[in-house]
Design a protein around this motif. Structure first.
Motif, PDB file in Angstrom:
ATOM      1  N   ALA A 171      68.814   1.974  60.296  1.00 42.60           N
ATOM      2  CA  ALA A 171      67.876   2.082  61.311  1.00 42.60           C
ATOM      3  C   ALA A 171      66.392   1.853  60.504  1.00 42.60           C
ATOM      4  N   MET A 172      66.165   2.410  59.252  1.00 40.31           N
ATOM      5  CA  MET A 172      64.900   2.404  58.437  1.00 40.31           C
ATOM      6  C   MET A 172      64.726   0.489  58.289  1.00 40.31           C
ATOM      7  N   ALA A 173      65.817   0.239  57.817  1.00 41.93           N
ATOM      8  CA  ALA A 173      65.771  -1.105  57.269  1.00 41.93           C
ATOM      9  C   ALA A 173      65.523  -1.927  58.412  1.00 41.93           C
ATOM     10  N   GLY A 174      66.229  -1.877  59.583  1.00 46.44           N
ATOM     11  CA  GLY A 174      65.663  -2.680  60.703  1.00 46.44           C
ATOM     12  C   GLY A 174      64.505  -2.424  61.398  1.00 46.44           C
ATOM     13  N   ALA A 175      63.836  -1.237  61.416  1.00 44.76           N
ATOM     14  CA  ALA A 175      62.672  -0.752  61.841  1.00 44.76           C
ATOM     15  C   ALA A 175      61.605  -1.722  61.010  1.00 44.76           C
ATOM     16  N   LEU A 176      61.681  -1.600  59.450  1.00 49.24           N
ATOM     17  CA  LEU A 176      60.819  -2.096  58.703  1.00 49.24           C
ATOM     18  C   LEU A 176      60.751  -3.470  58.692  1.00 49.24           C
ATOM     19  N   GLY A 177      62.047  -4.247  58.718  1.00 48.28           N
ATOM     20  CA  GLY A 177      62.239  -5.392  58.684  1.00 48.28           C
ATOM     21  C   GLY A 177      61.613  -6.008  60.210  1.00 48.28           C
ATOM     22  N   GLY A 178      61.888  -5.317  61.289  1.00 44.33           N
ATOM     23  CA  GLY A 178      61.401  -5.982  62.527  1.00 44.33           C
ATOM     24  C   GLY A 178      59.840  -5.861  62.553  1.00 44.33           C
ATOM     25  N   SER A 179      59.370  -4.741  62.005  1.00 41.29           N
ATOM     26  CA  SER A 179      57.946  -4.959  61.963  1.00 41.29           C
ATOM     27  C   SER A 179      57.113  -5.771  61.266  1.00 41.29           C
ATOM     28  N   ALA A 180      57.817  -6.148  59.876  1.00 46.24           N
ATOM     29  CA  ALA A 180      57.474  -7.142  59.127  1.00 46.24           C
ATOM     30  C   ALA A 180      57.449  -8.603  59.886  1.00 46.24           C
ATOM     31  N   LEU A 181      58.431  -8.672  60.718  1.00 43.07           N
ATOM     32  CA  LEU A 181      58.638 -10.195  61.358  1.00 43.07           C
ATOM     33  C   LEU A 181      57.529 -10.212  62.438  1.00 43.07           C
ATOM     34  N   LEU A 182      57.216  -8.981  63.304  1.00 39.10           N
ATOM     35  CA  LEU A 182      56.401  -8.929  64.011  1.00 39.10           C
ATOM     36  C   LEU A 182      55.105  -9.096  63.267  1.00 39.10           C
ATOM     37  N   TYR A 183      54.715  -8.917  62.411  1.00 43.37           N
ATOM     38  CA  TYR A 183      53.332  -8.724  61.938  1.00 43.37           C
ATOM     39  C   TYR A 183      53.138 -10.507  61.406  1.00 43.37           C
ATOM     40  N   PHE A 184      53.992 -10.889  60.942  1.00 45.32           N
ATOM     41  CA  PHE A 184      53.787 -12.254  60.296  1.00 45.32           C
ATOM     42  C   PHE A 184      54.095 -13.307  61.110  1.00 45.32           C
ATOM     43  N   GLY A 185      54.790 -12.952  62.345  1.00 43.70           N
ATOM     44  CA  GLY A 185      54.912 -13.863  63.590  1.00 43.70           C
ATOM     45  C   GLY A 185      53.638 -13.689  64.261  1.00 43.70           C
ATOM     46  N   VAL A 186      52.730 -12.756  64.281  1.00 43.03           N
ATOM     47  CA  VAL A 186      51.598 -12.759  65.361  1.00 43.03           C
ATOM     48  C   VAL A 186      50.662 -13.654  64.307  1.00 43.03           C
ATOM     49  N   LEU A 187      50.731 -13.477  62.909  1.00 40.31           N
ATOM     50  CA  LEU A 187      49.723 -14.257  62.330  1.00 40.31           C
ATOM     51  C   LEU A 187      49.923 -15.675  62.362  1.00 40.31           C
ATOM     52  N   ALA A 188      51.203 -16.042  62.365  1.00 42.49           N
ATOM     53  CA  ALA A 188      51.381 -17.295  62.521  1.00 42.49           C
ATOM     54  C   ALA A 188      51.051 -18.139  63.914  1.00 42.49           C
ATOM     55  N   ALA A 189      51.430 -17.345  64.808  1.00 46.90           N
ATOM     56  CA  ALA A 189      50.933 -17.716  66.148  1.00 46.90           C
ATOM     57  C   ALA A 189      49.558 -17.671  66.373  1.00 46.90           C
ATOM     58  N   SER A 190      48.872 -17.121  65.384  1.00 45.80           N
ATOM     59  CA  SER A 190      47.304 -17.228  65.721  1.00 45.80           C
ATOM     60  C   SER A 190      46.728 -18.197  64.847  1.00 45.80           C
ATOM     61  N   GLY A 191      47.481 -18.919  64.147  1.00 49.87           N
ATOM     62  CA  GLY A 191      47.089 -20.125  63.505  1.00 49.87           C
ATOM     63  C   GLY A 191      46.983 -20.102  62.044  1.00 49.87           C
ATOM     64  N   ILE A 192      47.093 -18.857  61.541  1.00 51.78           N
ATOM     65  CA  ILE A 192      46.990 -18.634  60.060  1.00 51.78           C
ATOM     66  C   ILE A 192      48.471 -19.330  59.226  1.00 51.78           C
ATOM     67  N   ARG A 193      48.112 -20.112  58.332  1.00 50.59           N
ATOM     68  CA  ARG A 193      49.182 -20.904  57.652  1.00 50.59           C
ATOM     69  C   ARG A 193      49.387 -20.187  56.378  1.00 50.59           C
ATOM     70  N   LEU A 194      50.460 -19.269  56.397  1.00 55.37           N
ATOM     71  CA  LEU A 194      50.911 -18.377  55.600  1.00 55.37           C
ATOM     72  C   LEU A 194      51.399 -19.118  54.247  1.00 55.37           C
ATOM     73  N   ARG A 195      51.724 -20.259  54.265  1.00 58.06           N
ATOM     74  CA  ARG A 195      52.295 -21.082  53.035  1.00 58.06           C
ATOM     75  C   ARG A 195      51.068 -21.371  52.231  1.00 58.06           C
TER      76      ARG A 195
END
Length: 201
Positions: A171-195
């Motif tokens: 459950a912890m692995a899923g929570a942290l992994g999902g939170s990271a995906l949400l964070y970087f997904g919002v950044l990518a959707a906002s136009g920040i080029r993570l690469r």
């Protein structure tokens, strides 16, 4: 990079401290009461993550200009501030030992802010164009991630899950992994080029 990586870590430590401590340490003599008290200390460190990391970037900027005096003076002032905060939080407000971590964290933020202000005032550092927009996007993504983690922290009984270690770890692995995906997904959707922030050898 400091803002991009340290801010979400700070948010995670502030809102998800108890689940993480429970998953990592709660077993045997380390009971639920120990988990709660330790989580408060973790939250104190979370309040200072941004400052602790930023100092590692700001201080060398002074050393590169052969200025070792300014960081030393700031460090001494921060040490005094830390002790004053300890007196306030522990002696005045009775917050307990977790206040020690909080005092260090808040003083670290003051340390970083002072060093950056000095660089800016001396003309050695000028924020690049678009900094305000970038910071707003990072704050938005961190806020959404923190809200999701807060829901998980309160909706799941992480302490009770200790009776099933494997389930709690998953459950912890899923929570942290999902939170990271949400964070970087919002950044990518906002136009920040993570690469563009990836270091090239």
């Amino acid at each position: 990079l400091v803002l991009l990586l340290a801010l979400p870590c700070a948010v995670a430590l502030l809102v998800f401290a108890e689940p993480m401590v429970a998953t990592l340490f709660q077993r045997g003599a380390f009971d639920a009461a120990a988990t709660r008290s330790t989580a408060l200390a973790v939250m104190g460190w979370g309040a200072g993550v941004l400052g602790l990391v930023a100092v590692k970037v700001a201080a060398p900027a002074y050393y590169a200009r052969q200025d070792t005096t300014t960081p030393m003076k700031v460090a001494v002032a921060v040490l005094v501030l830390t002790q004053l905060l300890n007196l306030l939080f522990i002696g005045g407000l009775g917050m307990g030992v977790a206040a020690l971590a909080l005092s260090i964290g808040l003083a670290a933020n003051a340390n970083a802010a002072t060093l950056l202000w000095g660089l800016r005032r001396a003309g050695h550092y000028t924020p690049a164009p678009g900094w305000a927009g970038f910071a707003l996007k990072v704050v938005l993504a961190s806020t959404l991630m923190g809200a999701a983690m807060a829901v998980l922290a309160h909706q799941v009984d992480w302490i009770a899950l200790g009776r099933r270690e494997g389930l709690r770890a998953a459950a912890m692995a899923g929570a942290l992994g999902g939170s990271a995906l949400l964070y970087f997904g919002v950044l990518a959707a906002s136009g920040i080029r993570l690469r563009s922030y990836m270091r090239r050898g």
